[in-house]
Design a protein around this motif. Structure first.
Motif, mmCIF file in Angstrom:
data_model
loop_
_atom_site.group_PDB
_atom_site.id
_atom_site.type_symbol
_atom_site.label_atom_id
_atom_site.label_comp_id
_atom_site.label_asym_id
_atom_site.label_seq_id
_atom_site.Cartn_x
_atom_site.Cartn_y
_atom_site.Cartn_z
ATOM 1 N N HIS A 56 0.832 -1.213 0.000
ATOM 2 C CA HIS A 56 0.000 0.000 0.000
ATOM 3 C C HIS A 56 0.868 1.266 0.000
ATOM 4 C CE1 HIS A 56 -3.080 -2.700 2.378
ATOM 5 N NE2 HIS A 56 -2.728 -3.210 1.221
ATOM 6 N N PRO A 74 -6.813 10.386 -5.328
ATOM 7 C CA PRO A 74 -6.360 9.003 -5.116
ATOM 8 C C PRO A 74 -7.331 7.928 -5.586
ATOM 9 C CG PRO A 74 -6.858 10.071 -3.026
ATOM 10 C CD PRO A 74 -6.897 11.138 -4.073
ATOM 11 N N LYS A 75 -8.594 8.274 -5.769
ATOM 12 C CA LYS A 75 -9.489 7.208 -6.205
ATOM 13 C C LYS A 75 -9.218 6.796 -7.662
ATOM 14 C CE LYS A 75 -13.881 9.241 -7.710
ATOM 15 N NZ LYS A 75 -13.648 10.686 -7.846
ATOM 16 N N VAL A 79 -3.620 1.617 -7.516
ATOM 17 C CA VAL A 79 -3.917 0.871 -6.298
ATOM 18 C C VAL A 79 -5.251 1.339 -5.699
ATOM 19 C CG1 VAL A 79 -2.582 2.407 -4.792
ATOM 20 C CG2 VAL A 79 -2.966 0.043 -4.096
ATOM 21 N N GLY A 80 -5.600 2.602 -5.926
ATOM 22 C CA GLY A 80 -6.893 3.098 -5.448
ATOM 23 C C GLY A 80 -8.037 2.357 -6.115
ATOM 24 N N LYS A 83 -8.180 -1.083 -4.682
ATOM 25 C CA LYS A 83 -8.814 -1.042 -3.359
ATOM 26 C C LYS A 83 -10.338 -0.988 -3.470
ATOM 27 C CE LYS A 83 -9.908 2.261 0.204
ATOM 28 N NZ LYS A 83 -9.645 1.951 1.590
ATOM 29 N N GLN A 84 -10.811 -0.198 -4.435
ATOM 30 C CA GLN A 84 -12.265 -0.042 -4.555
ATOM 31 C C GLN A 84 -12.945 -1.250 -5.196
ATOM 32 O OE1 GLN A 84 -13.393 4.151 -6.016
ATOM 33 N NE2 GLN A 84 -11.198 4.066 -6.337
ATOM 34 N N TRP A 87 -9.912 -5.748 -3.786
ATOM 35 C CA TRP A 87 -9.626 -5.874 -2.350
ATOM 36 C C TRP A 87 -10.908 -6.076 -1.559
ATOM 37 C CZ3 TRP A 87 -5.636 -1.483 -0.835
ATOM 38 C CH2 TRP A 87 -4.366 -1.828 -1.325
#
Lengths: 446, 219
Positions: A56, A74-75, A79-80, A83-84, A87
């Protein structure tokens, strides 16, 4: 590659039936079952290791044109987006809502081009594009895929080409182009079904559908260079593959098998393909793997590589070099995905008087934001796609400030994506394929 | 106090080291078995040359585009990781313990250097903490576990530093130090600290894919 859409000034909230209707049919039980089925049956050490290894750190963020263009929100970072989507699916063991799936599908299909630039930025070499593609696969199995691209996948399934080109339309188009070209090149042929030819030339379905002049140009180049070539008259001529991008691996496999089997039936030595990036990824890297071939069963030669050979061997007589300074866009799938950066430059320098490099370039080039099936998700996402690539506009404007007047983009998706960008940001540059330039400057019969 | 010391430096140390090595073995074997069972194609694409090309570039400071783009982070992360790995192995007091228990010893770092390395790890941890708290793209993907992992890594060095300098409460800090070290050892195979093991493999695979198929750089 999709039909060029009209300029859209204002953000209009558009709904996507593919997502809305698809999500409305879901139940949480079904979602849980499908996610776990994909995670258990279709993924393995790679997914697990990637998820367990990611610390992360966010170092992939600045690789992404969407992130850079959306004020580093960041969205939008690679990786954002992971994550959304994946993950959450893994952490919640598949217990997510239909609303979540709808959003995950939108992120995976329209906010990531699978351009793999972030793979070069991750210190651990985590394949973020694979993670996002896995999300697309899950959404596909749940029946929640943007409608426009789903339609092209349907077309692949029914017609084995991307654009609903019907059986007779294909040879008709080739014969029409042959007839046209014979006016300029007497004796020119577009040899259909010629067994044992050196080269099977394959294109993406938008070419016969609405860019038939590209087939004309290719025929002219083959003719002048004296290549022993052929095109199939039946299914299997289309090398494109939107099913690969919807996560519909089964259809991808059928389409690629038809393509390779057609080449095998014609007993050609190799397949030369037009200037398309995603199709190259599909035949060179992805589709062949699905079919169980570590490398393409029949050698695949991208147009850049083919023109490189012809120009190196002086097979194309050039009248005079192209005068306007050009800049070279490096499409992800053939450059980062195929290593053709230096050959591309050889071709550009052989054809043009001045080549201005854009920065970053070669395998570090910024994505066009159209590829990976994003442009094929259609008008609902056009503005997001164009606004989401301000960095590309800046990159082009910089090249323009240093004199470049023409962008060479040896990829269909990039072509359409860059056209949208230059229109939206008012960048006055022309966009051309290598084929356009070769056709323009080569010696033609009087 | 002495009993606790004997316990943490005796049986518990055994447990920690066994968990560490067995855990690593387990994770590696599990990964390889999974690859053989479900993704054997990975072996097809592995290339020693391109694995090494990728690994060497990434373990070289400023050896990759992204390291060069982030000079401060690069310096911190290299100093942090080098200190983190070397100082516990080559610390004189640690080697003395090995010597006393097993009659084996090796080269050691001068105490002053080891001290600085401990400070580098502590400062590095603070840097990463601040980065997590302030950089939007890092904060967005940070979860509680990220802070816990950072604490697990920092703790042996903070306690070790305090114990070495014997500012106050020496016996307690020695015990805490040993405990913290043991927690870290156990945590490595079973948390995202496992990037210590896995990053070599993910790097090697990506390096191979980029070298063999994509014929371009992954660094």
């Amino acid at each position: 590659m999709a039909e060029p859409a009209k300029k859209q000034e204002q953000e209009v909230k558009m709904t996507d039936e593919g997502l809305e209707v698809g999500a409305s049919r879901l139940t949480e039980d079904k979602i849980e079952k499908v996610i776990n089925q994909v995670l258990k049956a279709e993924t393995g050490a790679r997914l697990k290791t990637y998820v367990d290894t990611c610390v992360h750190c966010g170092l992939c963020s600045e690789a992404c044109h969407f992130y850079m263009s959306n004020d580093k929100d960041p969205k939008w970072s690679p990786v954002g987006k992971v994550k959304q989507t994946i993950w959450e699916m893994i952490n919640k063991k598949g217990k997510v809502t239909p609303e979540f799936i709808k959003r995950a599908s939108e992120i995976a299909s329209t906010e990531c081009n699978l351009c793999r630039r972030c793979l070069q930025f991750c210190p651990f070499g985590i394949d973020i594009a694979y993670l996002i593609a896995t999300v697309r696969r899950i959404c596909h199995k749940l029946g929640v895929t943007p409608r426009y691209i789903q339609d092209t996948a349907h077309s692949h399934s029914v017609t084995m080409n991307q654009m609903w080109v019907k059986g007779d339309e294909w040879p008709d188009t080739l014969q029409w182009q042959e007839e046209e070209a014979r006016g300029e090149f007497p004796g020119l042929r577009i040899p259909l079904e010629k067994e044992g030819a050196d080269v099977m030339y394959s294109v993406i379905a938008p070419e016969p559908k609405f860019q038939a002049q590209l087939i004309y140009q290719a025929a002219a180049i083959m003719n002048v260079a004296g290549v022993d070539w052929t095109m199939p008259a039946d299914m299997g001529w289309d090398n494109s593959d939107m099913a690969m991008f919807t996560g519909d691996n089964e259809i991808m496999g059928r389409v690629k098998r038809a393509h390779f089997e057609t080449a095998a039936r014609l007993r050609v030595k190799r397949i030369v393909m037009g200037e398309c990036g995603h199709a190259f990824r599909s035949v060179y890297d992805t589709g062949n793997r699905w079919l169980g071939w570590s490398r393409p069963a029949i050698p695949i030669v991208h147009a850049i590589d083919f023109y490189y050979e012809l120009l190196r061997d002086n097979k194309i007589p050039i009248k005079e070099k192209f005068k306007d300074p050009v800049t070279l866009h490096d499409p992800c799938n053939v450059i980062r995905g195929g290593g053709l950066m230096e050959k591309s430059r050889f071709v550009a320098n052989a054809l043009c008087e001045t080549v201005v490099e854009m920065h970053p370039n070669r395998e570090y080039n910024y994505c066009c934001a159209a590829g990976g099936g994003v442009i094929n998700c259609g008008p609902p996402y056009k503005l997001k796609r164009v606004k989401g690539n301000r960095v590309k506009a800046e990159q082009l404007m910089d090249a323009r400030a240093r004199g470049a007047k023409v962008i060479i983009s040896p990829c269909h998706n990039c072509h359409s994506g860059l056209k949208d960008i230059k229109n939206y940001y008012d960048i006055h540059m022309d966009i051309k394929f290598f084929g356009d330039i070769i056709y323009k400057i080569m010696e033609k019969p009087e | 106090m002495h009993d606790i010391y004997s316990f943490v430096s005796g049986p518990l140390a055994w447990v920690a080291f066994i968990a560490f090595f067995a855990g690593i073995m387990y994770r590696l074997i599990d990964m390889i078995v999974q690859v053989i069972k479900k993704e054997p194609f990975i072996f097809t694409y592995m290339s020693l040359k391109y694995s090494l090309r990728s690994i060497i570039h990434w373990i070289t400071p400023f050896g990759t585009l992204n390291w060069r783009r982030n000079p401060i982070l690069t310096i911190v992360t290299f100093a942090f990781h080098i200190s983190l790995i070397l100082s516990p192995i080559f610390l004189l007091s640690h080697v003395t313990l090995w010597d006393e228990a097993w009659n084996i010893s090796w080269w050691t770092l001068p105490d002053g250097v080891a001290d600085i390395m401990a400070l580098i790890v502590i400062a590095g941890s603070l840097f990463f903490l601040i980065r997590r708290l302030t950089q939007r793209e890092v904060k967005f993907v940070t979860s509680t576990s990220d802070y816990v992992i950072l604490a697990i890594v920092a703790a042996p060095f903070v306690t070790g530093f305090l114990a070495y300098h014997q500012f106050f409460g020496y016996p307690i800090f020695v015990i805490l130090h040993i405990l913290a070290g043991e927690i870290m050892l156990v945590a490595i195979p079973f948390t995202r600290l496992s990037h210590m093991i896995f990053s070599l493999f993910t790097r090697a695979y990506m390096g191979s894919e980029f070298g063999v198929i994509r014929k371009s750089k992954d660094y």
